[in-house]
Scaffold this motif. Structure first.
Motif, PDB file in Angstrom:
ATOM      1  N   ARG B  82     -15.475 -49.162 -21.884  1.00 42.90           N
ATOM      2  CA  ARG B  82     -16.938 -49.081 -21.873  1.00 42.90           C
ATOM      3  C   ARG B  82     -17.437 -47.747 -21.308  1.00 42.90           C
ATOM      4  NH1 ARG B  82     -20.229 -50.336 -17.802  1.00 42.90           N
ATOM      5  NH2 ARG B  82     -21.590 -51.503 -19.182  1.00 42.90           N
ATOM      6  N   ASP B  83     -16.558 -47.013 -20.618  1.00 44.49           N
ATOM      7  CA  ASP B  83     -16.961 -45.714 -20.065  1.00 44.49           C
ATOM      8  C   ASP B  83     -16.641 -44.541 -20.995  1.00 44.49           C
ATOM      9  OD1 ASP B  83     -18.010 -46.802 -17.710  1.00 44.49           O
ATOM     10  OD2 ASP B  83     -15.993 -46.978 -16.867  1.00 44.49           O
ATOM     11  N   ALA B  85     -17.398 -42.244 -24.056  1.00 44.12           N
ATOM     12  CA  ALA B  85     -18.609 -41.913 -24.815  1.00 44.12           C
ATOM     13  C   ALA B  85     -18.278 -41.401 -26.212  1.00 44.12           C
ATOM     14  CB  ALA B  85     -19.426 -40.869 -24.066  1.00 44.12           C
ATOM     15  N   ARG B  86     -17.108 -40.841 -26.378  1.00 46.69           N
ATOM     16  CA  ARG B  86     -16.780 -40.306 -27.709  1.00 46.69           C
ATOM     17  C   ARG B  86     -15.278 -40.252 -27.925  1.00 46.69           C
ATOM     18  NH1 ARG B  86     -18.338 -34.384 -29.154  1.00 46.69           N
ATOM     19  NH2 ARG B  86     -20.382 -34.935 -28.339  1.00 46.69           N
ATOM     20  N   SER B 103     -15.465 -39.156 -21.627  1.00 46.10           N
ATOM     21  CA  SER B 103     -16.561 -39.900 -20.994  1.00 46.10           C
ATOM     22  C   SER B 103     -17.834 -39.055 -21.104  1.00 46.10           C
ATOM     23  CB  SER B 103     -16.237 -40.159 -19.518  1.00 46.10           C
ATOM     24  OG  SER B 103     -16.263 -38.922 -18.812  1.00 46.10           O
ATOM     25  N   ARG B 104     -18.954 -39.642 -20.748  1.00 47.99           N
ATOM     26  CA  ARG B 104     -20.221 -38.928 -20.721  1.00 47.99           C
ATOM     27  C   ARG B 104     -20.089 -37.654 -19.870  1.00 47.99           C
ATOM     28  NH1 ARG B 104     -23.488 -37.939 -23.899  1.00 47.99           N
ATOM     29  NH2 ARG B 104     -23.679 -35.979 -22.853  1.00 47.99           N
ATOM     30  N   ARG B 105     -19.459 -37.816 -18.708  1.00 49.73           N
ATOM     31  CA  ARG B 105     -19.298 -36.693 -17.794  1.00 49.73           C
ATOM     32  C   ARG B 105     -18.367 -35.622 -18.384  1.00 49.73           C
ATOM     33  NH1 ARG B 105     -15.625 -35.492 -14.228  1.00 49.73           N
ATOM     34  NH2 ARG B 105     -16.141 -34.242 -12.379  1.00 49.73           N
ATOM     35  N   ASP B 108     -20.248 -33.567 -20.874  1.00 46.43           N
ATOM     36  CA  ASP B 108     -21.160 -32.633 -20.232  1.00 46.43           C
ATOM     37  C   ASP B 108     -20.389 -31.440 -19.652  1.00 46.43           C
ATOM     38  OD1 ASP B 108     -23.950 -32.118 -19.529  1.00 46.43           O
ATOM     39  OD2 ASP B 108     -23.135 -32.092 -17.478  1.00 46.43           O
TER      40      ASP B 108
END
Lengths: 142, 430
Positions: B82-83, B85-86, B103-105, B108
């Motif tokens: 679930r963590d 992002a892609r 992950s999202r982080r 980024d």
């Protein structure tokens, strides 16, 4: 001087290559008056005498063909024994090397197309030997 | 100009402290969450507590291409699904791809690195980026895309191919930067020439970020002339985010590796021992700032060399030479090691040679090279073609120690790719 401008094309030695080039020329409405095709192994060079060399060059270039102008001399020789020898002998006497040559007869007039390095000197020498070196216009109006 | 002046010019000792801290975190993370690394560390009797200095990196296991495939699809995942992002994949020529999770982080952080690269080459919010890499599972386009947006460029997500549309977009929207593979850049330059377009007059291009395939300095010059741009070498691999792992600054001499995010080693690919600074070897990278899928000592298979000297641009992150080959690309012809890039370097240094070539290995170890003639490389004289052919054979023999057959072909005779170029066909049955 009376040099004649040919169109030279670099092409692969495989089926369909000549047709591609002649197709482009036909579409552009260029009339081919004379042609030679020589191959050395995998590649070949086609040389064309055409009525409109600049248009031929432009259309081939636009279509990504490796094309170049090539200056040659067109010598008119009489249609009888010894005529070709007169040209060869004149060049030999003056130590000029003939790179390529080919001939044709049109309207009972024989023309020898010759490629060599020192065109200007060759023209002078041939004319001094009494031979006629044709201009582009003269050649095309045969 | 700097995107993040503090980190980009961080003094080496402080950078090393940051690296160590991040290495310890990374080792602890994989030891706690990734069964593959748990087994590897146990086999070496190493625990994260053993990492007390950067030299202890050598106690950690390598990760290879094969390990990524063996752990497909999610054996190397270090966060809950679930963590993530892609997903990206890295295609292999055979078998399953490699699955890469972010992950999202992580995304980024990757965009931050790309933002540094853009600003490092002088790009600003006034620029228009036409991204001519493949959008999709391949990292090439998307990873660069978000970094460009961060800096504020206008991004045209053109993707590769459809050259007429590329040209239209460039002209209608005033593209100033393109991101492109070297083979497509050359193909595009060729197209402009055929259309009679002059880049300096008819286009507004200023820079090209060229990467995803190794290429030579000679190819850089051909692209720069053909497109009227400054070419910046861009290095990356999907396993390490994709583009932006290392990038050239305004000096255009070597690529800065973002060492706060990647720990870099250069080793002998045969013995796996480190080579001395400046010597060629295989680039090995450890992720230092990744949570979804950290990788320890990843064997990139890319051959490069460290440039130990500080860069005049002021960045403290060290540079590597342009990639000179891929350990996997190396050809062995008649017992001699030959890299396709050596052949490219020779060919692109000869003005009468065009932009495309194809190496074929055939029979019992015969190498032949088909070489496209430049459009301007033909003057109507057959002898000159024969001379050129002999000159190419001789130069290739001198460079590679293998005497190839060389076949000149007209411009455009060889297949062109709008993605990654295929330069070698191996038909040997040895």
């Amino acid at each position: 001087m009376n040099k004649v401008k040919l169109i030279a094309v670099f092409a692969e030695n495989k089926p369909g290559q000549t047709a591609r080039i002649t197709g482009l020329l036909a579409t552009a409405g260029v009339n081919v008056r004379w042609v030679t095709i020589a191959s050395t192994g995998p590649f070949g060079v086609m040389k064309f005498l055409v009525d409109r060399p600049d248009a031929a060059f432009a259309t081939l270039k636009q279509n990504g063909v490796a094309v170049s102008f090539l200056d040659v001399l067109a010598v008119e020789v009489t249609d009888r024994p010894g005529a070709l020898h007169a040209v060869a002998d004149c060049l030999a006497q003056n130590r000029l090397n003939l790179d390529n040559a080919s001939g044709f007869v049109a309207n009972r007039r024989a023309v020898l197309v010759i490629e060599l390095h020192e065109l200007e000197r060759a023209q002078t020498l041939l004319q001094q030997a009494g031979l006629r070196v044709l201009t582009q216009a003269e050649l095309l109006s045969l | 100009m700097f995107w993040d002046r503090v980190i980009e010019t961080l003094e080496r000792a402080a950078l090393a402290r940051l690296q160590l801290e991040r290495l310890q975190t990374t080792a602890a993370r994989v030891a706690a969450r990734v069964p593959f690394y748990q087994r590897q560390l146990a086999a070496r009797h190493v625990t994260p507590d053993h990492i007390r200095s950067l030299d202890d990196l050598r106690r950690l296991p390598f990760t290879t291409n094969a390990d990524l495939r063996a752990n497909y699809p999610e054996g190397l995942l270090a966060v809950d699904r679930r963590d993530v992002a892609r997903l990206h994949t890295s295609s292999g020529t055979t078998g399953k791809p490699k699955a890469l999770f972010f992950s999202r982080r992580d995304l980024d952080a990757a965009a931050e690195l790309v933002a540094r690269c853009f600003v490092m080459t002088g790009a600003t919010a006034d620029d228009v980026l036409q991204n001519m890499m493949t959008y999709g599972l391949f990292t090439g386009a998307l990873m660069l895309h978000y970094g460009a947006e961060k800096v504020g460029l206008m991004v045209i997500p053109a993707g590769p191919g459809n050259s007429d549309r590329q040209l239209m977009l460039m002209q209608d929207f005033g593209t100033t930067i393109i991101h492109v593979t070297p083979s497509y850049a050359l193909y595009f330059a060729d197209l402009l020439e055929k259309r009679g377009l002059r880049p300096c007059r008819d286009l507004t291009l200023r820079k090209a970020y060229v990467g995803a395939e190794p290429y030579t300095e000679e190819t850089r010059h051909k692209i720069e002339q053909g497109l009227g741009v400054d070419v910046y070498n861009c290095y990356g691999l999907s396993e390490m985010n994709g583009p932006g792992v290392a990038f050239e600054c305004g000096q255009k001499h070597g690529l800065h590796v973002w060492e706060d995010n990647f720990l870099l080693e250069i080793i002998d690919p045969e013995t796996s021992e480190p080579v001395s600074d400046g010597q060629p070897g295989e680039l090995v990278l450890t992720t230092l700032n990744r949570e979804a899928m950290p990788l320890l000592r990843y064997r990139t298979r890319d051959i490069t060399a460290l440039i130990p000297e500080p860069c005049p641009c002021g960045r403290t992150h060290r540079r590597i030479q342009r990639i000179t080959g891929r350990a996997d690309d190396m050809l062995i012809v008649r017992g001699v090691n030959v890299y396709p890039q050596q052949i490219e370097r020779v060919l692109m240094g000869i003005p009468a040679v065009g932009r495309n070539y194809l190496i074929t290995l055939d029979g019992l170890d015969d190498m032949s090279v088909q070489v496209e003639l430049a459009e301007s490389g033909f003057d109507g004289q057959v002898e000159h073609l024969v001379n050129l052919q002999n000159q190419i054979i001789e130069r290739l023999r001198a460079e590679t120690l293998v005497k190839p057959k060389v076949e000149l072909v007209p411009p455009g005779a060889l297949p062109v790719s709008e993605g990654k170029a295929k330069r070698v066909v191996d038909r040997r049955r040895l």
